[in-house]
Design a protein around this motif. Structure first.
Motif, PDB file in Angstrom:
ATOM      1  N   SER A 223       0.987  -1.092  -0.027  1.00 37.68           N
ATOM      2  CA  SER A 223       0.142  -0.095   0.208  1.00 37.68           C
ATOM      3  C   SER A 223       1.094   1.426   0.000  1.00 37.68           C
ATOM      4  O   SER A 223       0.895   2.567  -0.758  1.00 37.68           O
ATOM      5  CB  SER A 223      -1.000   0.035   1.113  1.00 37.68           C
ATOM      6  N   ARG A 224       1.792   1.537   0.834  1.00 40.50           N
ATOM      7  CA  ARG A 224       2.712   2.407   0.526  1.00 40.50           C
ATOM      8  C   ARG A 224       3.416   2.600  -0.412  1.00 40.50           C
ATOM      9  O   ARG A 224       3.285   3.919  -0.687  1.00 40.50           O
ATOM     10  CB  ARG A 224       3.925   2.199   2.306  1.00 40.50           C
TER      11      ARG A 224
ATOM     12  N   ASN B 128       2.569   2.127  -3.696  1.00 41.45           N
ATOM     13  CA  ASN B 128       1.742   2.293  -4.104  1.00 41.45           C
ATOM     14  C   ASN B 128       1.094   4.326  -4.332  1.00 41.45           C
ATOM     15  O   ASN B 128       1.301   4.529  -5.476  1.00 41.45           O
ATOM     16  CB  ASN B 128       0.172   1.652  -4.795  1.00 41.45           C
ATOM     17  N   LEU B 129       1.302   4.528  -2.691  1.00 43.01           N
ATOM     18  CA  LEU B 129       0.908   6.142  -2.310  1.00 43.01           C
ATOM     19  C   LEU B 129       2.098   7.034  -2.212  1.00 43.01           C
ATOM     20  O   LEU B 129       2.467   7.671  -3.684  1.00 43.01           O
ATOM     21  CB  LEU B 129       0.564   6.028  -0.843  1.00 43.01           C
TER      22      LEU B 129
ATOM     23  N   LYS C 135       3.903   6.200  -5.654  1.00 42.67           N
ATOM     24  CA  LYS C 135       4.874   6.077  -6.924  1.00 42.67           C
ATOM     25  C   LYS C 135       3.675   7.996  -6.761  1.00 42.67           C
ATOM     26  O   LYS C 135       3.660   8.630  -8.219  1.00 42.67           O
ATOM     27  CB  LYS C 135       3.702   5.555  -7.617  1.00 42.67           C
ATOM     28  N   LYS C 136       2.514   8.026  -6.242  1.00 47.27           N
ATOM     29  CA  LYS C 136       1.416   9.106  -6.044  1.00 47.27           C
ATOM     30  C   LYS C 136       1.720   9.806  -5.407  1.00 47.27           C
ATOM     31  O   LYS C 136       1.442  11.206  -5.687  1.00 47.27           O
ATOM     32  CB  LYS C 136      -0.368   8.045  -6.396  1.00 47.27           C
ATOM     33  N   ASN C 137       2.757   9.964  -4.717  1.00 46.62           N
ATOM     34  CA  ASN C 137       3.524  10.958  -4.189  1.00 46.62           C
ATOM     35  C   ASN C 137       2.843  11.335  -3.125  1.00 46.62           C
ATOM     36  O   ASN C 137       2.288  12.863  -2.664  1.00 46.62           O
ATOM     37  CB  ASN C 137       3.589  12.529  -5.182  1.00 46.62           C
ATOM     38  N   ILE C 138       2.038  10.252  -2.551  1.00 50.43           N
ATOM     39  CA  ILE C 138       1.427  10.817  -1.492  1.00 50.43           C
ATOM     40  C   ILE C 138       1.287  10.451  -0.016  1.00 50.43           C
ATOM     41  O   ILE C 138       1.259  11.604   1.157  1.00 50.43           O
ATOM     42  CB  ILE C 138      -0.292   9.366  -1.803  1.00 50.43           C
ATOM     43  N   VAL C 139       2.493   9.286   0.044  1.00 51.66           N
ATOM     44  CA  VAL C 139       2.993   8.982   0.713  1.00 51.66           C
ATOM     45  C   VAL C 139       4.756   9.323   1.118  1.00 51.66           C
ATOM     46  O   VAL C 139       5.191   9.699  -0.687  1.00 51.66           O
ATOM     47  CB  VAL C 139       3.280   8.216   1.787  1.00 51.66           C
TER      48      VAL C 139
ATOM     49  N   ASP D 161       8.187   7.394   5.073  1.00 50.96           N
ATOM     50  CA  ASP D 161       7.162   5.832   5.503  1.00 50.96           C
ATOM     51  C   ASP D 161       7.181   4.701   4.781  1.00 50.96           C
ATOM     52  O   ASP D 161       6.803   3.812   5.107  1.00 50.96           O
ATOM     53  CB  ASP D 161       5.672   6.386   4.797  1.00 50.96           C
TER      54      ASP D 161
END
Length: 361
Positions: A119-120, A122-123, A125-129, A133
């Protein structure tokens, strides 16, 4: 005083009369003679020996606990893998179950850590985390996997300890003494062992040779290895005086002389298909010495003066003394003559101690 003198005179007269009579009996010239020839002869030398199983294994527990079962008896023949003893398993069964549960927990933790990392990732890659993290999730996954491996190792150890509660025979053999009883607390510190299992199909017989014997054999055959390979077939006389039907072979000679005794240790191997030989028993090893075409005379044809051995030749009907040299090895009845007599000589065969120089035979 006069009475004592009379008695002494009478006694002396009787003694002299007896000596004269015996001398007349022994010196009448009638003695058994023999012609010296060469012949084959075999002498047998015996050596104290101890008997041991070819493989004697001491059974020592690898885990501790109360002895729950004894499934064999002293002297029983057992096969390789046969159960001998069982130690109380309750503690080790519980330990194994706890290890199984712990392994299941760690596997679940690995799955959760893997999901969290995925999960981390994938996030990230989208620059969310953040990168922090993601690295934290990866570290947790690595730690979870390590804990799972540790739990697996603990389970394997617990299962191994559980298996060690059942003690099996390491080989075919005979069970020795059983010093422990059901209910005794035993463990790895029980150095004397619960018993021994001796492989009795072949038996080792240990004995010692003299240094001179070993050196003579090496000189004859060229090396210690050759001496062993050319050693004659040996026999074993058991403690009760019976000769073992099976013949043995000398397998090794140590080649090291013990300083205190001057002896050289050696080992012979005997087949023991019928279990006649017992591990730990004693006996006497019999080594034959075959001699071809040597001069052999009876010991009754000799007499000894000041450590020299003599025989009587009969030359032109008269006795002539001859100093002879003999081998130290003998059977108590015959000598092997190495010098002093020749083939064809006629000698007195019996009563050599009563013959006189120049006496007519």
């Amino acid at each position: 005083m006069m009475k004592n003198l009379i008695y002494l005179t009478v006694a002396t007269f009787v003694l002299v009369s007896c000596q004269q009579q015996n001398s007349k009996e022994k010196t009448d010239g009638h003695f058994e003679t023999m012609k010296v020839t060469k012949q084959d002869i075999t002498f047998h030398e015996t050596y104290p020996a101890s008997v041991e199983g070819r493989q004697s294994v001491k059974i020592i527990p690898r885990v501790e606990g109360y002895l729950l079962e004894i499934r064999v008896k002293e002297g029983q023949h057992v096969r390789k893998g046969q159960v001998l003893f069982v130690i109380d398993q309750s503690f080790y069964q519980a330990e194994a179950k706890a290890a199984e549960a712990n392994l299941a927990v760690t596997k679940a933790a690995v799955e959760n850590a893997q999901l969290n990392y995925d999960s981390r990732h994938n996030l990230f890659k989208k620059n969310i985390v953040s990168d922090y993290d993601l690295r934290t999730a990866a570290s947790n996954l690595t730690m979870s996997k390590a804990q799972a491996k540790q739990a697996k190792a603990q389970l394997e150890r617990a299962r191994a300890n559980l298996s060690y509660t059942v003690l099996r025979s390491p080989s075919d053999g005979i069970v020795g003494s059983l010093p422990f009883r059901v209910g005794d607390y035993v463990g790895p510190t029980t150095q004397e062992g619960l018993t021994t299992v001796a492989d009795a199909r072949e038996m080792y017989v240990y004995f010692s040779l003299t240094e001179s014997d070993v050196m003579n054999r090496i000189a004859k055959h060229g090396s210690l290895t050759e001496a062993v390979e050319n050693f004659p077939t040996v026999s074993l006389l058991s403690a009760n005086g019976d000769t073992c039907a099976a013949k043995g072979r000398v397998e090794s000679i140590s080649g090291v002389v013990e300083r205190q005794t001057g002896a050289v240790s050696a080992r012979a191997v005997f087949p023991n298909a019928h279990g006649i030989l017992l591990s730990g028993s004693t006996g006497r090893l019999i080594i034959p010495h075959e001699m071809k075409q040597v001069i052999v005379i009876p010991q009754s044809a000799t007499y000894e003066i000041q450590n020299k051995i003599y025989a009587w030749r009969v030359v032109n009907g008269l006795a002539q003394s001859a100093i002879i040299t003999v081998l130290p090895m003998n059977d108590g009845q015959h000598y092997v003559v190495t010098s002093g007599l020749n083939v064809g000589d006629v000698i007195v065969a019996k009563g050599a101690g009563y013959v006189k120089e120049g006496q007519e035979i």
